[in-house]
Write an enzyme that holds these catalytic residues in place. Structure first.
Site, PDB file in Angstrom:
ATOM      1  N   TYR A 176       0.853  -1.191   0.000  1.00 40.11           N
ATOM      2  CA  TYR A 176       0.000   0.000   0.000  1.00 40.11           C
ATOM      3  C   TYR A 176       0.892   1.246   0.000  1.00 40.11           C
ATOM      4  CZ  TYR A 176      -4.240   2.692   1.433  1.00 40.11           C
ATOM      5  OH  TYR A 176      -5.303   3.559   1.491  1.00 40.11           O
ATOM      6  N   CYS A 177       0.675   2.133  -0.969  1.00 34.77           N
ATOM      7  CA  CYS A 177       1.372   3.419  -1.040  1.00 34.77           C
ATOM      8  C   CYS A 177       2.888   3.202  -1.029  1.00 34.77           C
ATOM      9  CB  CYS A 177       0.904   4.313   0.108  1.00 34.77           C
ATOM     10  SG  CYS A 177       1.490   6.022   0.019  1.00 34.77           S
TER      11      CYS A 177
END
Length: 529
Positions: A262-263
């Site tokens: 994530y990210c």
């Protein structure tokens, strides 16, 4: 004899005096205010409500709109600026313009003024007390600080911490189905945030939902940096991801795992995949999923406005003990949406004296994480500023030159259409670098709501299409829109890469295999400040 007319008010209170003055000026200014009403932006929530239609305040918002437009236009018309400098100037001017709004002062905000008059100043006194508490805390408060507790009513999916290093804890979640997929899932959350964005309330939890879909789910919980982590660099995070993958493979006796990044953890996962490919170990990861992650930083969006020598020097000066206090980074992200995340709370809580709402997402947003200073600066310079990860051999890790074109792992890429942190155009560029089969999905909403969108909510939409086209615009032009959450699309894609099931017993239950339970989820690291 006719009735006497209503006698004039005998109220001599200060509140009555203020309202009498406003009424008098209102009668005089009403024609002028009405003539300029077309200058008002009906979508600007800062000036919504009948209070702003009083002529005195109507003229204030009209004048502000004219001034704001002129100030922003001055940046666009300024000579001698290249595109990057103009973008930075536009961002700085917008920040200044937002701060100058008449809605931000108790004397020019009619809602705040009326409430102060109605409460004899009690609302301003309460707002001042809240402001002092925030100053002492060193951080703007967005939500009721007592409404949520990690492990009590958020981050409460049952599981155990089964592995621990100085950098991370590994959580294994308890199965809720009799059979589970043979290939387990490991999730790498951003190391700039707490992992439980994916485990908020039960109805919003991606983790809980993934467990219910019959996956054996592991979550990495990064430690908030302290002085002992002054020498931590990117290699350490990549090594940690590989360690988690190997720990799971050994514990469950499986050849490979599904991985989610994530990210910024997705950025790291891309490098991890390249390192594994270079070492001939690519098959340790069966599939890779990227939630709003960037690997090519040529189109970083507004965050790029911060990456200059002045900002890098500021970061260095604030990191004297070898780590950056997460509150500074939180302010940076808040500035990207200043109207919503800075000035709206100021108005609601300082000017109006309103109580804070109970909102789990805002609680998470304020639960900051410290960062290792040495690695954070390298991340900003090597990746954001210099875009070296997108260059074959531009950066190295664990003794291997990173070449993203060597990554052949089947990949699912999710981007948010309205993402202001990892713009969809930037996330799309993953498709230009990886060599394996790709599925790109564009989700409605932004960096958080676009990801945390459970199917039961029935919100937003997502688009699927040809991931082999040359640009995001071409993808959108030929894409098919689907209502609701993209999560079901993802789980079907995961199942398409191996449908084998095994019994949810033995090592599939936290603490009952090779990995002994250390403590209950969510563990100590997520609670460390």
């Amino acid at each position: 004899m006719a009735d006497d007319p209503t006698p004039p008010s005998t109220d001599t209170s200060p509140a009555a005096g203020v309202r009498a003055v406003l009424d008098a000026w209102g009668q005089l200014l009403a024609p002028v205010a009405a003539a300029g009403r077309d200058k008002v932006d009906p979508k600007d929530r800062r000036f919504a409500g009948p209070e702003w239609e009083q002529p005195v305040f109507d003229l204030m918002r009209q004048g502000y709109k004219v001034m704001a437009d002129a100030m922003m236009a001055s940046v666009d018309q300024a000579p001698g600026l290249d595109d990057a400098a103009r973008d930075r100037a536009r961002f700085a001017m917008r920040t200044l313009v937002e701060a100058m709004s008449p809605a931000n002062s108790p004397f020019t905000n009619p809602k705040a003024l009326n409430k102060a008059l109605d409460t004899n100043g009690a609302s301003l006194a309460e707002g001042f007390a809240q402001m002092l508490r925030d100053f002492q805390r060193g951080q703007l408060t967005h939500t009721d600080p007592h409404a949520f507790e990690v492990g009590r009513n958020i981050a409460m999916t049952p599981g155990k911490v089964v592995h621990e290093t100085p950098l991370y804890q590994l959580i294994q979640y308890s199965p809720t189905t009799d059979q589970v997929a043979a290939t387990p899932l490991v999730i790498f959350p951003p190391w700039i945030n707490r992992f439980y964005i994916l485990d908020l309330s039960p109805e919003k939890s991606f983790i809980r939902w993934a467990v219910e879909q019959g996956l054996t789910v592991f979550m990495v919980s990064w430690k908030s940096a302290d002085a002992s982590m002054a020498e931590v660099i990117w290699d350490d995070y990549i090594a940690a991801q590989i360690d988690a993958i190997d720990t799971i493979r050994d514990a469950l006796d499986v050849k490979s795992v599904h991985a989610i990044g994530y990210c910024v953890a997705g950025t790291t996962l891309a490098a991890t995949l390249a390192v594994l490919a270079a070492k001939g170990q690519a098959k340790k990861v069966k599939t890779a999923t990227f939630f709003t992650a960037q690997i090519d930083f040529s189109e970083t969006g507004e965050l790029g406005n911060f990456i200059d020598d002045a900002y890098l020097s500021l970061i260095e000066s604030l990191s004297g003990q070898g780590f950056l206090d997460g509150r500074y980074l939180a302010m940076t992200f808040n500035m990207l949406r200043g109207k919503d995340l800075i000035w709206s709370p100021v108005v609601n809580h300082y000017l109006m004296g309103d109580k804070h709402p109970s909102f789990d997402l805002l609680h998470w947003n304020g639960d900051v994480t410290n960062l290792p200073a040495k690695w954070h600066k390298a991340y900003l310079t090597d990746l954001y500023r210099d875009n070296k990860l997108a260059q074959p051999g531009g950066v190295s890790a664990l003794g291997e030159a990173i070449d993203l074109s060597k990554v052949e792992t089947p990949t699912y890429i999710q981007a948010g259409r309205e993402d202001h942190i990892a713009p969809a155009e930037s996330v799309w560029k993953i498709t230009h670098h990886f060599a394996g089969p790709l599925r790109f999905v564009l989700a409605g909403s932004g960096h958080i709501a676009g990801v945390v969108n459970p199917p039961a909510a029935g919100k937003y939409q997502y688009w699927t299409g040809d991931s082999a086209v040359s640009s995001l615009a071409d993808f959108v032009a030929g894409a098919t829109e689907h209502k609701g959450s993209w999560w079901p699309d993802w789980i079907e894609w995961i199942r398409g890469h191996g449908a084998k099931q095994v019994a949810a017993e033995g090592a599939r239950i936290p603490g009952e295999g090779k990995l002994a339970a250390i403590e209950d989820a969510p563990g100590r690291y997520v609670k460390t400040r």
